[in-house]
Design an enzyme around this catalytic site. Structure first.
Site, PDB file in Angstrom:
ATOM      1  N   GLY A   1       1.823 -15.541  -1.295  1.00  0.00           N
ATOM      2  CA  GLY A   1       1.633 -16.015   0.072  1.00  0.00           C
ATOM      3  C   GLY A   1       1.299 -17.487   0.080  1.00  0.00           C
TER       4      GLY A   1
ATOM      5  CE  LYS B   1      25.458  -4.641   4.962  1.00  0.00           C
ATOM      6  NZ  LYS B   1      26.060  -4.130   6.225  1.00  0.00           N
TER       7      LYS B   1
ATOM      8  N   GLY C   1      31.489  -0.807  11.466  1.00  0.00           N
ATOM      9  CA  GLY C   1      31.014  -1.450  10.254  1.00  0.00           C
ATOM     10  C   GLY C   1      30.306  -0.450   9.343  1.00  0.00           C
ATOM     11  CB  VAL C   2      28.959  -0.847   5.905  1.00  0.00           C
ATOM     12  CG1 VAL C   2      28.254   0.046   4.881  1.00  0.00           C
ATOM     13  CG2 VAL C   2      30.214  -1.441   5.301  1.00  0.00           C
ATOM     14  CG  ASP C   3      24.939  -2.020   8.289  1.00  0.00           C
ATOM     15  OD1 ASP C   3      25.134  -1.796   7.084  1.00  0.00           O
ATOM     16  OD2 ASP C   3      24.737  -3.167   8.738  1.00  0.00           O
ATOM     17  CB  SER C   4      27.308   1.509  13.215  1.00  0.00           C
ATOM     18  OG  SER C   4      28.655   1.146  13.024  1.00  0.00           O
ATOM     19  CB  SER C   5      30.489   3.759   9.330  1.00  0.00           C
ATOM     20  OG  SER C   5      31.341   2.955  10.113  1.00  0.00           O
TER      21      SER C   5
ATOM     22  CG  HIS D   1       6.812 -15.728  -7.371  1.00  0.00           C
ATOM     23  ND1 HIS D   1       6.368 -14.951  -6.321  1.00  0.00           N
ATOM     24  CD2 HIS D   1       6.235 -16.948  -7.211  1.00  0.00           C
ATOM     25  CE1 HIS D   1       5.570 -15.667  -5.555  1.00  0.00           C
ATOM     26  NE2 HIS D   1       5.460 -16.878  -6.073  1.00  0.00           N
TER      27      HIS D   1
ATOM     28  CB  CYS E   1       1.817 -15.896  -6.634  1.00  0.00           C
ATOM     29  SG  CYS E   1       1.757 -17.691  -6.449  1.00  0.00           S
ATOM     30  CE1 TYR E   2      -4.203 -16.109  -0.500  1.00  0.00           C
ATOM     31  CE2 TYR E   2      -3.516 -13.820  -0.234  1.00  0.00           C
ATOM     32  CZ  TYR E   2      -4.366 -14.869   0.096  1.00  0.00           C
ATOM     33  OH  TYR E   2      -5.371 -14.665   1.015  1.00  0.00           O
TER      34      TYR E   2
ATOM     35  CD  GLU F   1       8.275 -11.945  -6.596  1.00  0.00           C
ATOM     36  OE1 GLU F   1       7.728 -12.559  -5.659  1.00  0.00           O
ATOM     37  OE2 GLU F   1       7.731 -11.790  -7.710  1.00  0.00           O
TER      38      GLU F   1
END
Length: 514
Positions: free
Chosen positions: A54, A370, A225-229, A169, A80-81, A171
């Site tokens: 942070g 995604k 699209g991918v998400d709504s499908s 970090h 970190c923080y 990540e």
């Protein structure tokens, strides 16, 4: 879920990457704000807890802190923080550094166990650092496990309790062995089980959807699209005929998008599909609007108006609206779960919704990235043609016309965008690229065609590689491919006489221009 990691967001722009790294190790994770109570955290029953980084100093005013009792709920990793906060809570000394340290730093491993199991003694490890404070003195009963030239306390652990901290970090990709460090925390310290899979998610979400919807009718805003499908397929798996999918032709779609959606979601899918032609409604609402945030909100509100009208025709008992909202939408629209991260942009399906809409939301993908959504789609049996499609924003081409939206501009952009994607496919590059699209710039330039002067629009081309859309790099087309794209677009689309290519990465840019 047998294992899950609670990530406390103290305002780092990397917090979502922590969640991704944990999930990549097949352990479920969620991001929550530091305002969650100790009792809430105990009831959540985390297998482990990670304190994010942070921008604040632990000794500052009105900064996010944590109750020391959190350290006794489950194994803790501070980043970190988060490490400085552990030191602060446990009686160590945190001080302001003479200068802010940022970038790559070589760290030397002092202890080849715990977070550094599998590392060699005194091994030099490249890390990514970003901090203005440092730990001057570790708390009592803490052992230093790594050091660097600029930071003698680069990592520590409690001598008896499963509490660890790192002043870098792990990540981010710039820490090459960061994944190993996070895995060591998950499996060596927390004893987590790698059970987070697409199949497990589907089973749990189906149960949740059935409990939420009950016997009510449900509508889904299907864009193709991918998400709504994937959201539609998942909800249909859960409640079957209770679901009606509504495809709205907003007039902001790509070339032949409506025909493709109607063909893909035909009778053979088992989904009930209703198409609404609302192009004039959206264009009238957007007339004269240039500000991208206003565009998104107008589109979000208009979508709800259309859905409410369509729902009335479906039946009186429609209580729920399904959306393909993803975790990046939530993170960029507002801090996830009320944390201290900043808003990047308002997504039409998150911050752009009408406050007084009558529907309750079902958003089964809200906590997924995604690539996780694609895996769920494959597990549900959706065709690769659908699952592998490049993302397309809910506001459509409205946010790719970087000025007021008119039918003439949309038609120009539609034609150019279709040629661009066609060239990418013909070059065999479509699957290498995460997202590609054209942008109509609010700029006209002088050109010459057929010995005559032209004064036409400039088209921007964008193509990026990414995993989840949270970070992205521009795709390095060859000069030959770029030349072919530019020549074909300029020669085929009257009204465009100049093409430019966007070589910005995310961050600092976003993928979409608006």
């Amino acid at each position: 879920m047998s294992s899950r990691i609670l990530i406390i967001d103290f305002g780092s722009q990397f917090t979502q990457l922590i969640a991704r790294r944990v999930r990549e190790a097949r352990v479920y994770s969620e991001i929550h704000p530091p305002t969650r109570s100790v009792d809430w955290m105990r009831e959540w029953q985390p297998t482990g807890i990670i304190f994010s980084g942070g921008p604040n100093s632990v000794y500052g005013e009105n900064v996010p802190l944590a109750d020391r009792a959190v350290l006794d709920i489950a194994p803790v990793l501070g980043i970190c923080y988060g490490m400085q906060l552990i030191a602060h809570l446990e009686g160590g000394e945190v001080k302001r550094s003479d200068r802010r340290e940022y970038g790559r730093a070589d760290m030397r491993v002092l202890e080849t166990a715990g977070l550094f199991a599998g590392f060699a003694a005194s091994e030099s490890v490249t890390t990514w650092i970003s901090h203005g404070d440092h730990i001057e003195e570790p708390p009592p009963c803490y052992t230093v496990t790594a050091e660097s030239r600029g930071n003698p306390i680069s990592a520590f652990r409690h001598e008896r309790r499963p509490i660890h901290g790192v002043q870098f970090h792990p990540e981010v990709a710039h820490t090459p062995r960061g994944g190993e460090i996070i895995s060591n925390f998950l499996f060596g310290v927390c004893n987590a089980e790698p059970t987070w899979t697409a199949g497990a998610f589907i089973e749990e979400e189906i149960t949740r959807i059935r409990e939420t919807a009950g016997k009510s009718r449900v509508i889904c805003g299907l864009s193709g699209g991918v998400d709504s499908s994937v959201a539609a397929a998942l909800v249909h798996r859960a409640i079957g005929e209770q679901l009606t999918c509504i495809f709205v032709d907003t007039g902001l779609l790509r070339l032949n998008e409506r025909a493709q959606v109607e063909r893909t979601f035909g009778p053979h899918t088992g989904l009930r599909l209703v198409t609404v032609d609302a192009g004039k409604l959206f264009l009238d609402a957007l007339a004269g609007v240039e500000d991208p945030e206003k565009k998104r909100k107008i589109i979000g509100h208009t979508f709800i108006d259309v859905f409410e009208d369509a729902a009335a025709k479906v039946g009186d008992d429609v209580d729920f609206l399904v959306q393909g909202t993803l975790y990046p939408d939530v993170i960029e629209s507002a801090a996830p779960r009320g944390g201290p991260s900043v808003t990047i942009k308002t997504h039409h399906n998150v911050g752009g919704l009408k406050p007084d809409m009558k529907f309750k939301l079902i958003e089964p993908l809200r906590e997924l990235f995604k690539d996780e959504v694609r895996n769920v789609g494959r597990e549900l049996g959706l065709p690769e043609e659908m699952v592998g499609r490049h993302p397309f924003p809910g506001p459509g081409l409205a946010i790719r016309v970087l000025s007021d939206v008119t039918k003439q501009k949309l038609d120009l952009l539609r034609a150019a965008d279709a040629l661009y994607l066609e060239e990418i496919r013909e070059a065999g590059l479509y699957d290498e690229i995460w997202q590609a699209f054209a942008v109509l710039l609010p700029v006209r330039s002088v050109g010459v065609m057929g010995d005559e002067r032209t004064y036409d629009y400039v088209l921007g081309l964008r193509a990026v590689t990414s995993t989840d859309g949270m970070t992205a790099d521009w795709y390095p087309f060859t000069h030959e491919v770029l030349s072919r794209m530019s020549n074909r677009i300029i020669n085929s689309v009257p009204g465009i006489n100049r093409v430019v290519y966007d070589v910005s990465s995310k961050p600092p840019a976003t993928i979409e221009w608006e």
